[in-house]
Design an enzyme around this catalytic site. Sequence first.
Site, PDB file in Angstrom:
ATOM      1  N   CYS A 112       0.816  -1.222   0.000  1.00  0.00           N
ATOM      2  CA  CYS A 112       0.000   0.000   0.000  1.00  0.00           C
ATOM      3  C   CYS A 112       0.849   1.271   0.000  1.00  0.00           C
ATOM      4  CB  CYS A 112      -0.949  -0.006   1.188  1.00  0.00           C
ATOM      5  SG  CYS A 112      -2.044  -1.428   1.161  1.00  0.00           S
ATOM      6  N   HIS A 255      -3.346   7.007   2.317  1.00  0.00           N
ATOM      7  CA  HIS A 255      -3.754   5.683   1.846  1.00  0.00           C
ATOM      8  C   HIS A 255      -5.120   5.356   2.450  1.00  0.00           C
ATOM      9  CE1 HIS A 255      -3.989   1.506   1.063  1.00  0.00           C
ATOM     10  NE2 HIS A 255      -3.691   1.128   2.291  1.00  0.00           N
ATOM     11  N   ASN A 285     -10.135  -0.584   0.260  1.00  0.00           N
ATOM     12  CA  ASN A 285      -8.680  -0.457   0.187  1.00  0.00           C
ATOM     13  C   ASN A 285      -8.187  -1.110  -1.113  1.00  0.00           C
ATOM     14  OD1 ASN A 285      -5.918  -0.783   0.434  1.00  0.00           O
ATOM     15  ND2 ASN A 285      -5.972  -1.461   2.566  1.00  0.00           N
TER      16      ASN A 285
HETATM   17  N1  ACO Z   1     -17.843  -8.573  10.376  1.00  0.00           N
HETATM   18  C1  ACO Z   1     -18.266  -8.843  11.629  1.00  0.00           C
HETATM   19  N2  ACO Z   1     -17.415  -9.127  12.635  1.00  0.00           N
HETATM   20  C2  ACO Z   1     -16.102  -9.122  12.366  1.00  0.00           C
HETATM   21  C3  ACO Z   1     -15.595  -8.846  11.088  1.00  0.00           C
HETATM   22  C4  ACO Z   1     -16.526  -8.578  10.060  1.00  0.00           C
HETATM   23  N3  ACO Z   1     -16.148  -8.295   8.784  1.00  0.00           N
HETATM   24  N4  ACO Z   1     -14.248  -8.922  11.137  1.00  0.00           N
HETATM   25  C5  ACO Z   1     -13.906  -9.219  12.391  1.00  0.00           C
HETATM   26  N5  ACO Z   1     -15.030  -9.354  13.134  1.00  0.00           N
HETATM   27  C6  ACO Z   1     -15.133  -9.676  14.559  1.00  0.00           C
HETATM   28  C7  ACO Z   1     -13.936 -10.441  15.066  1.00  0.00           C
HETATM   29  O1  ACO Z   1     -14.078 -11.814  14.799  1.00  0.00           O
HETATM   30  C8  ACO Z   1     -13.984 -10.120  16.522  1.00  0.00           C
HETATM   31  O2  ACO Z   1     -14.955 -10.925  17.132  1.00  0.00           O
HETATM   32  P1  ACO Z   1     -14.650 -11.637  18.541  1.00  0.00           P
HETATM   33  O3  ACO Z   1     -14.418 -10.522  19.500  1.00  0.00           O
HETATM   34  O4  ACO Z   1     -15.901 -12.412  18.786  1.00  0.00           O
HETATM   35  O5  ACO Z   1     -13.428 -12.466  18.296  1.00  0.00           O
HETATM   36  C9  ACO Z   1     -14.511  -8.681  16.569  1.00  0.00           C
HETATM   37  O6  ACO Z   1     -15.136  -8.463  15.288  1.00  0.00           O
HETATM   38  C10 ACO Z   1     -13.434  -7.648  16.750  1.00  0.00           C
HETATM   39  O7  ACO Z   1     -12.364  -7.946  15.844  1.00  0.00           O
HETATM   40  P2  ACO Z   1     -11.137  -6.997  15.724  1.00  0.00           P
HETATM   41  O8  ACO Z   1     -10.139  -7.571  14.746  1.00  0.00           O
HETATM   42  O9  ACO Z   1     -10.647  -6.659  17.102  1.00  0.00           O
HETATM   43  O10 ACO Z   1     -11.819  -5.709  15.073  1.00  0.00           O
HETATM   44  P3  ACO Z   1     -11.274  -4.254  14.981  1.00  0.00           P
HETATM   45  O11 ACO Z   1     -12.156  -3.327  15.690  1.00  0.00           O
HETATM   46  O12 ACO Z   1      -9.790  -4.201  15.244  1.00  0.00           O
HETATM   47  O13 ACO Z   1     -11.466  -3.939  13.421  1.00  0.00           O
HETATM   48  C11 ACO Z   1     -10.207  -3.908  11.367  1.00  0.00           C
HETATM   49  C12 ACO Z   1     -10.848  -4.765  12.458  1.00  0.00           C
HETATM   50  C13 ACO Z   1     -11.287  -3.084  10.692  1.00  0.00           C
HETATM   51  C14 ACO Z   1      -9.544  -4.816  10.352  1.00  0.00           C
HETATM   52  C15 ACO Z   1      -9.156  -2.947  12.009  1.00  0.00           C
HETATM   53  O14 ACO Z   1      -8.316  -3.678  12.867  1.00  0.00           O
HETATM   54  C16 ACO Z   1      -8.320  -2.253  10.990  1.00  0.00           C
HETATM   55  O15 ACO Z   1      -8.797  -1.457  10.203  1.00  0.00           O
HETATM   56  N6  ACO Z   1      -6.995  -2.496  10.999  1.00  0.00           N
HETATM   57  C17 ACO Z   1      -6.091  -1.877  10.030  1.00  0.00           C
HETATM   58  C18 ACO Z   1      -6.152  -2.656   8.797  1.00  0.00           C
HETATM   59  C19 ACO Z   1      -5.454  -1.997   7.645  1.00  0.00           C
HETATM   60  O16 ACO Z   1      -5.360  -0.812   7.578  1.00  0.00           O
HETATM   61  N7  ACO Z   1      -5.003  -2.865   6.752  1.00  0.00           N
HETATM   62  C20 ACO Z   1      -4.518  -2.470   5.505  1.00  0.00           C
HETATM   63  C21 ACO Z   1      -3.086  -2.116   5.452  1.00  0.00           C
HETATM   64  S1  ACO Z   1      -2.740  -1.787   3.825  1.00  0.00           S
HETATM   65  C22 ACO Z   1      -1.842  -2.984   2.989  1.00  0.00           C
HETATM   66  O17 ACO Z   1      -0.654  -2.962   3.010  1.00  0.00           O
HETATM   67  C23 ACO Z   1      -2.554  -4.055   2.203  1.00  0.00           C
END
Ligand code: ACO
Length: 333
Positions: A112, A255, A285
């Site tokens: 990214c 990004h 993304n």
């Molecule tokens: N729908 C419903 N529930 C979900 C989903 C979904 N799509 N995804 C995860 N959950 C659940 C999990 O299973 C978890 O449930 P549990 O507590 O029963 O285990 C709960 O939601 C919380 O999960 P977290 O991973 O803690 O969720 P978080 O609030 O951290 O959000 C997210 C997840 C959106 C991915 C966030 O961590 C994020 O945006 N991180 C950065 C990601 C990013 O920017 N990545 C790209 C980098 S770019 C590149 O180089 C490709």
Amino acid sequence: MRGIRLCGSGAAVPATRVSNVALSQRVETSDEWIRSRTGIGERRVAAAEENLTGLATSAGQQALQNAGWAASSVDLILLATSSPDDLFGSAPKVQAALGAKHAVAFDLTAACSGFLFALVTAAQYLRCGAMQRVLVIGADQLSSWVDWSDRRTCVLFGDGAGAVAVEATSSQNDALVGFRMASDGSRGENLTLSQHAERQELLPGISAQQGGFTTIAMNGQEVYKFAAREVPAILQQLLDDTGTSASQLDWLLLHQANQRILDAVGDRFGMAAEKVLSNLAHYGNTSAATIPLMLHEAVSDGRIKSGDLIASSGFGAGLSWGAALIRWDGPTS
Ligand code: ACO
């Protein structure tokens, strides 16, 4: 030393839209969960007849057209991508499709951060006088590499391409006011698209690996913490390097990974919400494509005007991150 000028932009996305509601038929998720955690409403997914080369070529063609350049005048095509159609590189195929017969073309992989790293790389060729015109393309088709049964990752990514035509100019008019780039491979395991090799016996006592790749694996919370810490820090360093105050910025062009990251960085620099560019709701993304895709949209609809100062930051797998202070000087609507 010379400077660089951004002369034109372009973008391309597949026609097929996949909404959050549609995705919730495939994995256990909801529009409410995805929107509230990420800001994403839908993403584009390449159809069977589409590919990375085609998306990159369309975006590149539009950037050439908006810059008023003949394809034959381009010296270099840099394709930032982590999802080429061919592991040997897709840039030469884009070069051929564009008819840029005098251009050397190669891929650059930095996930990214790829577009930002490619723009800075292009600037080096232009500033030293080795080249006059470079087409920088960021394109990714991560729909081919996500595990569509993993709700933690499949809701985040989409396909797309964006491009910018960049040419050499005098150093007084340099559009790349400053830049910084960083890598930390020791934290790389937080976001991977790893090789998966099967051993096969080649000759008695000698085995070789049959290559292949797994799907995207991400520790979302760690990547979130990384971005929330490093992006404001590198932007602040860049402002300090260049003697720029946040109040001088016209736009924050980050990004597009998560609206919460955009909002937090915008708040940190006291930027009004409408100055923090976002099209996450429509595309999710798109990895190396997010920055040029967003840039093209804001230039095309007249938000970004000639002379505007843009602070941009890319971050992602590697881990890698960077920031650039850019003055837009291309055509505006
Ligand atoms: N729908 C419903 N529930 C979900 C989903 C979904 N799509 N995804 C995860 N959950 C659940 C999990 O299973 C978890 O449930 P549990 O507590 O029963 O285990 C709960 O939601 C919380 O999960 P977290 O991973 O803690 O969720 P978080 O609030 O951290 O959000 C997210 C997840 C959106 C991915 C966030 O961590 C994020 O945006 N991180 C950065 C990601 C990013 O920017 N990545 C790209 C980098 S770019 C590149 O180089 C490709």
